[in-house]
Design an enzyme around this catalytic site. Structure first.
Site, short mmCIF file in Angstrom:
data_model
loop_
_atom_site.label_atom_id
_atom_site.label_comp_id
_atom_site.label_asym_id
_atom_site.label_seq_id
_atom_site.Cartn_x
_atom_site.Cartn_y
_atom_site.Cartn_z
N LYS A 76 0.86 -1.19 0.00
CA LYS A 76 0.00 0.00 0.00
C LYS A 76 0.90 1.24 0.00
CE LYS A 76 -3.92 2.02 2.57
NZ LYS A 76 -4.85 1.84 3.70
N SER A 151 -9.81 1.92 2.66
CA SER A 151 -8.90 2.65 1.80
C SER A 151 -7.85 1.79 1.11
CB SER A 151 -8.18 3.71 2.65
OG SER A 151 -7.39 3.10 3.66
N SER A 175 -10.22 -0.42 6.89
CA SER A 175 -9.63 -0.30 5.56
C SER A 175 -8.92 -1.51 4.99
CB SER A 175 -8.66 0.87 5.52
OG SER A 175 -9.38 2.06 5.31
N1 GLN Z 1 -13.46 4.20 6.03
C1 GLN Z 1 -12.83 4.67 7.21
C2 GLN Z 1 -12.44 6.13 7.06
O1 GLN Z 1 -12.72 6.66 6.07
C3 GLN Z 1 -11.69 3.79 7.58
C4 GLN Z 1 -10.44 4.14 6.89
C5 GLN Z 1 -9.28 3.29 7.33
O2 GLN Z 1 -9.45 2.28 7.99
N2 GLN Z 1 -8.08 3.76 6.99
O3 GLN Z 1 -11.85 6.70 7.91
#
Ligand code: GLN
Length: 486
Positions: A76, A151, A175
């Site tokens: 990532k 994400s 995410s």
């Molecule tokens: N969807 C969540 C957010 O937008 C989680 C994101 C994540 O776990 N990095 O913050």
């Protein structure tokens, strides 16, 4: 080879049926063929990957190989990687080449794994659909008109489309698990503190945790064997004995108590997801697990609590991006203040700005007690719910995501709807518990459904076995999107 498990690839390398260079070339060919369509990778660097593969072949020849030596792994783009661009999906870091490697990258380098590329992601890991990336959305290989989740959507897509056998991800509120669910792959977020955050660009430090995405629980265990470990450079890194995450494999599930929180089966879950998750639970009963109904009464608070605390921490973490030391700097400005303002206005996208505004607001004098401190107290209650439930069962199960993959653009104009994608995942993050998602079937329009498993602290080996046992008797995790088969 593109479909092989990490263990199979490792055996092929050990038996000299292939070399790391050949393997890397094969995956790079696949990336070249598919990436334009799916946009899963932000950076591909053939020369560097092949150089690493050459070194791996030397290591293998000298008998010093370990299970992931010579195997291509995607990372990532949140992990700082020397010699590669590390953008975090943002214009702010679109010119950033890190002078050092993240701890996670060091771990993979040490065992001689090959970096196959840096994967696309929501900007600064803020999002549930990968649509906030400066580099454009990633497409879901099961249906190109839908999102891959976020994400870590690039990592999920890369594994689902067989562009990489496994990938790293990070999970702050879901995410790793949510994109794994939407793309039909397996993903694990370990207990907070097991994977070092050193060199992992910070979003919300008390929640951020590195983890892995792969085709099976067995592959995830091999990834964790490399990634988990104490690192003095991260003040929340945990000092524990080295574990082998495959050590529970083979243990029967007979008599294991699995808690089904009633809140995970009522609030907002769509019918198709619910049907598939129920079928997976039936399969687990056949394997000897005992289902118990439990309750996590504060589940409804996890979204409001998460969306106070995560932006609060983000607003502080992101203050370092000011155009002075690294990252984007506005070309024209009147004075220092103007330079800060213009650089940040140009460098950050809309979702990141929204989070900075919310975070700054809840931390400001006069609102701090009403929002930030209140949310901290509620976070404690959410964690307590889990502690109580784990008196009654060893593991918790439910849906990972309330729906299957949704259409690109469907929720991007409505942040609240988007935030609800984390309904089932944010709780475990707030409590610092390990969680994973495994594919268990298909919902409407043949889109993948993930089963969410939450374990007690440090129960990763048991969780992985729970998933592994299921994957021994079912084949959902081996399914490939039609378009990839050709
Ligand atoms: N969807 C969540 C957010 O937008 C989680 C994101 C994540 O776990 N990095 O913050």
């Amino acid at each position: 080879m593109l479909n092989s498990s990490l263990k199979q690839l490792s055996t092929l390398l050990e038996l000299k049926k292939t070399s790391s260079v050949e393997l890397t070339k094969e995956f790079l060919r696949c990336v070249k063929k598919l990436n334009q369509k799916y946009n899963a990778f932000i950076s591909v660097n053939e020369e560097t990957s092949l150089r690493q593969a050459c070194d791996a072949d030397i290591k293998i020849a000298s008998g010093k190989a370990s299970p992931l030596t010579g195997i291509p792994i995607a990372h990532k783009d949140i992990f700082c990687t020397k010699d590669w661009l590390t953008t975090c999906g943002s214009k702010m870091l679109s010119n950033f080449i890190s002078p050092y490697d993240a701890h996670v990258i060091e771990c993979f380098n040490k065992v001689g794994a090959v970096n196959i590329g840096k994967t696309n992601m929501d900007e600064f890991a803020m999002g549930s659909s990968n649509e906030t990336s400066f580099y454009g959305p990633v497409k879901n290989p099961w249906d190109i008109t839908t999102v891959p989740g976020g994400s870590s959507g690039g990592s999920a897509c890369a594994v689902a489309a067989r562009m990489a056998p496994a990938a790293t991800g990070t999970d702050t509120g879901g995410s790793i698990r949510q994109p794994a669910s939407l793309c039909g792959v397996s993903g694990i977020k370990p207990t907070y503190g097991l994977v070092s955050r050193y060199g992992m660009i910070a979003f919300a430090s008390s929640l951020d945790q590195g983890g892995a995405m792969a085709k099976s629980a067995e592959d995830l265990a091999l990834m964790l064997n490399v990634m988990v470990g104490f690192d003095a450079r991260d003040s929340t890194s945990l000092q524990r004995d080295q574990e082998n995450y495959t050590r529970e494999f083979g243990k029967p599930l007979e008599g294991m108590r699995i808690g089904l929180p009633k809140e995970y089966f009522s609030e907002g879950v769509s019918n198709d997801v619910s049907r598939v998750v129920d079928a997976a639970i039936t399969e687990y009963k056949k394997l000897g697990a005992k289902m118990v109904e439990v309750s996590l009464p504060n589940t409804k608070l996890s979204i409001p609590v998460y969306y106070v605390l995560a932006p609060a921490e983000a607003s502080s973490n992101l203050s370092r991006f000011d155009g002075v030391r690294y990252g984007h700097r506005a070309e024209e400005y009147a004075d220092l203040e103007d330079m800060y303002q213009k650089s940040r206005a140009q460098g950050f996208g809309a979702e990141v700005k929204r989070r900075i505004l919310i975070g700054t607001y809840v931390l400001s004098h006069g609102y701090y007690d009403a929002y930030y401190i209140k949310a901290q107290k509620l976070r404690r209650l959410i964690a307590q719910d889990f502690t109580e439930v784990f008196q009654k069962c060893e593991m918790i199960m439910g849906p990972t995501s309330p729906t299957v993959a949704f259409a690109l653009g469907e929720k991007s104009g409505d942040p609240l709807q988007m935030y609800l994608s984390d309904t089932y995942t944010a709780g475990a993050s707030l409590a610092g518990l390990p969680g994973m998602s495994i594919p268990v079937g298909f919902g409407s329009n043949n889109r993948p459904v993930g089963l969410h498993i939450i374990g007690n602290y440090f129960s990763e080996a048991q969780m992985l076995n729970l998933a592994h046992q299921y994957q021994q008797v079912t084949d959902w995790h081996t399914q490939i999107p039609d378009e990839i088969k050709i």
